[in-house]
Scaffold this motif. Structure first.
Motif, mmCIF file in Angstrom:
data_model
loop_
_atom_site.group_PDB
_atom_site.id
_atom_site.type_symbol
_atom_site.label_atom_id
_atom_site.label_comp_id
_atom_site.label_asym_id
_atom_site.label_seq_id
_atom_site.Cartn_x
_atom_site.Cartn_y
_atom_site.Cartn_z
ATOM 1 N N SER A 19 0.843 -1.191 0.000
ATOM 2 C CA SER A 19 0.000 0.000 0.000
ATOM 3 C C SER A 19 0.883 1.248 0.000
ATOM 4 O O SER A 19 1.802 1.359 -0.807
ATOM 5 N N VAL B 37 -1.169 -4.191 3.399
ATOM 6 C CA VAL B 37 -2.588 -4.297 3.735
ATOM 7 C C VAL B 37 -3.149 -5.602 3.194
ATOM 8 O O VAL B 37 -2.515 -6.305 2.390
ATOM 9 N N GLN C 38 -8.551 -4.585 0.993
ATOM 10 C CA GLN C 38 -8.583 -3.221 1.499
ATOM 11 C C GLN C 38 -9.110 -2.282 0.420
ATOM 12 O O GLN C 38 -8.862 -2.471 -0.775
ATOM 13 N N ARG D 76 3.689 0.294 4.212
ATOM 14 C CA ARG D 76 2.433 -0.235 4.738
ATOM 15 C C ARG D 76 1.978 -1.397 3.863
ATOM 16 O O ARG D 76 1.938 -1.280 2.633
ATOM 17 N N MET E 255 -3.988 -4.342 8.433
ATOM 18 C CA MET E 255 -2.765 -3.791 7.855
ATOM 19 C C MET E 255 -1.606 -3.943 8.821
ATOM 20 O O MET E 255 -1.780 -4.219 10.014
#
Length: 685
Positions: free
Chosen positions: A104, A121, A125, A119, A153
């Motif tokens: 992400s 996820v 998402q 990040r 996440m």
């Protein structure tokens, strides 16, 4: 019991037409497409648990965990050496729980533009984007979105000491867990008992209903019918699924069938587009011509991935190619494809794509790759650098012992199937891989190079046909370049001149490198058995490694233990060195494969002309069949006229065929600058 396949039967008129087409041995096919239903299979039994891999100690994360709680769960404050290690740990957690991970957001530093936050996820998402269905300028995929607004996440931030620390972690999901619905069956590997993966009756994956809406499939079939009316040699076949919807479609034109006639010895079953989630599940039978260019032997849309579906596809393709089997076939790693190939082609040497195996190893051994940066290059060196099975065996054992991976189940599994993907075990069969450092083009790269992106199956087929037409033009340009331009000689050897007159420009450059490389070796005879002599070929700068070449001068038979000629079709530098040392000026003609020669398609002019005649005769025969099948009296008259016409054709064929062929060959030699006369002059000189 397996129900008998339902096939559309040709009417009486079509049968009468096919009698004429069969007698003159044309390449025309039945214009009525074949409808074969899939074998109905019972629903798979529901299990309460699915076996999963038990991670070995080497695959576990090496950071200490708190004594309380589950150490396999991510938690705020955990540290990793790199964001890739954090993602690997999160992916391992996702595999145990039952969801997929994707990348992400990421933030970069304002000071040095280095990444300071990553990040990861859940794949569900976010929310699906709303696209205008009437806006044809936007690319759309014919599939439902898997986004459900999941907030699960894992976020890691880089600290000043270089470590990556978990700053945020959301455990809860808004959707059922325990089943990865988008897991491709091509990447399913055998597992051993380990962490259970719960599966419930309400979590069955949604099944795609054939090739989509009826209008999409109908448009595709109408296009195929129009293609077949314009070119009766065009062929397509359809397989229905259990819901009587179109599940799989195969098609091939006359150019694909003619290309297989010349270069069908080494075939690849290309599934790169399907496995990389392109717009449609496109697969193809591909190969390489005498210029090492990609060629097509037939295509298919495959929405069914069962063993029966692949067996139907291989059997249909084999029947279209007049039961002419290839020497070798390369496929992706898949148990269903492997079993289907063994059923349809039991005598054909099959191997798995090496890049596919390395991709599976990288995915399953992500922790090993991240913690041991030198493991990947050493593994590739052992696999690609081993010339004999014994050399590979010793190198593999030492590699596993050096990295303490002798108990790793994934490496053990791929070692057990080494006979189908390690080059040292398949080098005795021709696969046509003349380039060692250049990856051959696959269908995914072909689609990208030709910008084949569309929203409908019909448009994709149209764009693919145009791209293949450009590919054939490139082949013609390479033919002209080979004929017009004379290669630059690097030696004074008559063997090099002999090869320049036979090979295409691309293949000659490879042979030229082998000939020049042969000067770096010296030979010594160490065993003689009658007319057969064995030579030890050693490089001047590396006396520890040598190759053994067996040579029979009376029968002009050469063989080297490197098996390069058997695998690539081009004689190796070791054998060439033995020939030169023995006083031979020319390479025996048996070591020039026609498929690499500039005259590999010497009779193409005649076959292209004959294909027009075939189409014309096929149209007339179909009209005769339609008129002659109205009643019994008319049928008898048509049958009598057809038999009389067949006799006249045979009489004309026996009387004028040889003369006509002589005229065609004369014009062929004229258009290519009288090659036959040039060869005679060179031989006389």
């Amino acid at each position: 019991m397996i129900p008998e396949s339902k096939r559309l039967q040709n009417n009486t008129g079509i049968t009468v037409a096919l009698i004429l087409l069969t007698s003159i041995k044309t390449m025309a096919f039945d214009p009525t497409s074949t409808l074969l239903p899939l074998q109905p299979q019972p629903d798979p039994p529901l299990h309460t648990a699915v076996d999963s891999i038990d991670p070995s100690p080497s695959d576990a994360h090496d950071k200490p965990f708190p004594s309380d709680g589950d150490p396999s769960l991510p938690r705020v404050g955990m540290e990793f050496d790199s964001p890739e290690a954090a993602r690997s740990f999160y992916c391992a957690h996702a595999e145990r729980v039952g969801f997929r991970v994707r990348n992400s957001k990421s933030f970069t530093s304002r000071v040095d533009d280095a990444v300071i936050m990553r990040r990861f996820v859940c794949s569900r998402q976010g929310r699906p984007s709303k696209k205008d269905p009437f806006d044809l300028t936007k690319k759309r995929r014919n599939r439902t979105s898997s986004r459900e607004g999941c907030r699960a996440m894992l976020q890691v931030n880089r600290r000043e000491n270089g470590c990556w620390c978990v700053s945020r972690f959301v455990l809860e999901h808004c959707h059922p867990l325990g089943l990865v619905t988008d897991l491709s069956p091509m990447k399913k590997l055998p597992t051993k008992p380990g962490v259970p993966l719960l599966v419930g009756p309400d979590l069955a994956p949604p099944r795609q209903n054939g090739l989509g809406p009826g209008g999409v499939a109908q448009s595709l079939l109408e296009y195929f019918k129009r293609m077949q009316s314009d070119n009766p040699a065009f062929f397509y076949a359809i397989q229905l699924d259990r819901n009587n919807c179109i599940g799989n479609v195969f098609w091939a034109d006359s150019r694909a069938r003619m290309a297989y006639n010349y270069f069908g010895d080494a075939v690849s079953f290309d599934m790169t587009c399907k496995r990389n989630k392109r717009v449609v599940p496109f697969v193809a039978f591909t190969g390489f011509n005498h210029h090492r260019q990609l060629i097509n032997f037939g295509c298919a849309f495959m929405t069914e991935d069962s063993e029966e579906s692949f067996a139907w596809l291989f059997d249909t393709w084999r029947t279209l190619m007049s039961d002419h089997k290839p020497t070798s076939i390369t496929t992706c790693y898949s148990e269903s494809v492997e079993t289907a190939v063994s059923r349809v082609f039991p005598d054909v040497k099959q191997r798995f794509c090496q890049r596919d195996i390395f991709s599976c190893l990288k995915e399953r051994l992500s922790d090993v790759y991240s913690s041991n940066p030198g493991f990947k290059p050493e593994l590739k060196h052992v696999v690609k650098g081993s010339e004999t099975p014994s050399e590979f065996e010793s190198g593999w054992r030492s590699l596993l012992e050096r990295y303490n991976l002798t108990e790793n189940c994934w490496l053990g599994f791929f070692y057990n199937i080494r006979h189908k993907w390690v080059p040292a075990f398949v080098k005795d069969i021709f696969f046509g891989e003349v380039f060692e450092d250049i990856k051959p083009e696959n269908m995914q790269k072909f689609f990208q190079r030709n910008s084949i992106t569309t929203t409908t199956l019909r448009d994709l087929v149209t764009q693919f046909d145009k791209a293949m037409a450009c590919q054939y033009e490139k082949e013609l340009q390479a033919d002209v370049l080979t004929t017009q331009a004379r290669p630059v000689m690097r030696t004074a050897s008559p063997m090099e001149k002999q090869a320049s007159e036979f090979y295409t420009r691309t293949i000659f450059e490879i042979f030229q490198e082998e000939l020049v490389e042969s000067s770096s070796f010296f030979t010594e005879s160490f065993e003689e058995q009658g007319p057969i002599s064995k030579y030890r070929v050693v490089r001047y700068d590396d006396a520890n490694n040598f190759h053994v070449v067996t040579y029979n001068p009376s029968e002009k038979i050469l063989s080297c233990n490197c098996l390069k000629f058997e695998f690539k079709g081009i004689q190796c530098c070791h054998a060439l060195r033995v020939l030169i040392a023995s006083g031979e000026l020319l390479l025996p003609e048996g070591y020039f494969l026609k498929r690499w020669g500039r005259n590999a398609k010497a009779n193409e002019f005649y076959l292209n002309l004959a294909s027009d005649w075939v189409n014309d005769l096929c149209r007339d025969a179909i009209r005769l069949a339609e008129e002659g099948a109205t009643c019994q009296a008319v049928y008898k008259a048509a049958k009598s006229a057809l038999c009389k016409a067949l006799q006249d054709v045979r009489y004309a064929k026996n009387g004028t065929f040889h003369f006509t062929r002589y005229i065609i060959l004369f014009f062929f030699s004229f258009f290519f600058k009288k090659k036959l006369f040039e060869c005679q002059e060179m031989r006389a000189g």
